[in-house]
Design a protein around this motif. Sequence first.
Motif, short mmCIF file in Angstrom:
data_model
loop_
_atom_site.label_atom_id
_atom_site.label_comp_id
_atom_site.label_asym_id
_atom_site.label_seq_id
_atom_site.Cartn_x
_atom_site.Cartn_y
_atom_site.Cartn_z
N ILE A 5 41.94 43.19 -0.98
CA ILE A 5 41.08 42.05 -1.30
C ILE A 5 41.97 40.83 -1.50
CG2 ILE A 5 39.45 41.06 -2.95
CD1 ILE A 5 38.71 43.96 -3.73
N ALA A 43 39.07 42.35 2.75
CA ALA A 43 38.01 41.42 2.36
C ALA A 43 38.63 40.10 1.91
CB ALA A 43 37.18 42.01 1.22
N ARG A 45 37.78 36.95 -0.49
CA ARG A 45 36.88 36.61 -1.59
C ARG A 45 37.22 35.22 -2.12
NH1 ARG A 45 36.53 41.27 -5.70
NH2 ARG A 45 35.56 42.22 -3.87
#
Length: 77
Positions: A5, A43, A45
């Motif tokens: 992330i 991901a 974010r």
Amino acid sequence: MPHVIIKHFAATLTAEQHATLAEAITQSVTQAFGCSPHAVSIALRPVAPDDWHSSVFVPDIQTHPQELIKSPDYSAA
């Protein structure tokens, strides 16, 4: 396994930038962990600058320094 992330200030990346970033991270992760590229997920974010301290710095950096493999130096940024 593994899942990466990336928390960041808002930025608009092109499809080419997404692909380049994903490839570089996937390559590094598969070399380090000896896993298949198919096992890697990534991901992005976005975090608002005003929320960085409470949403990222305190819970992820300050509270878990033993997990960091690279520490930030915000004074140099």
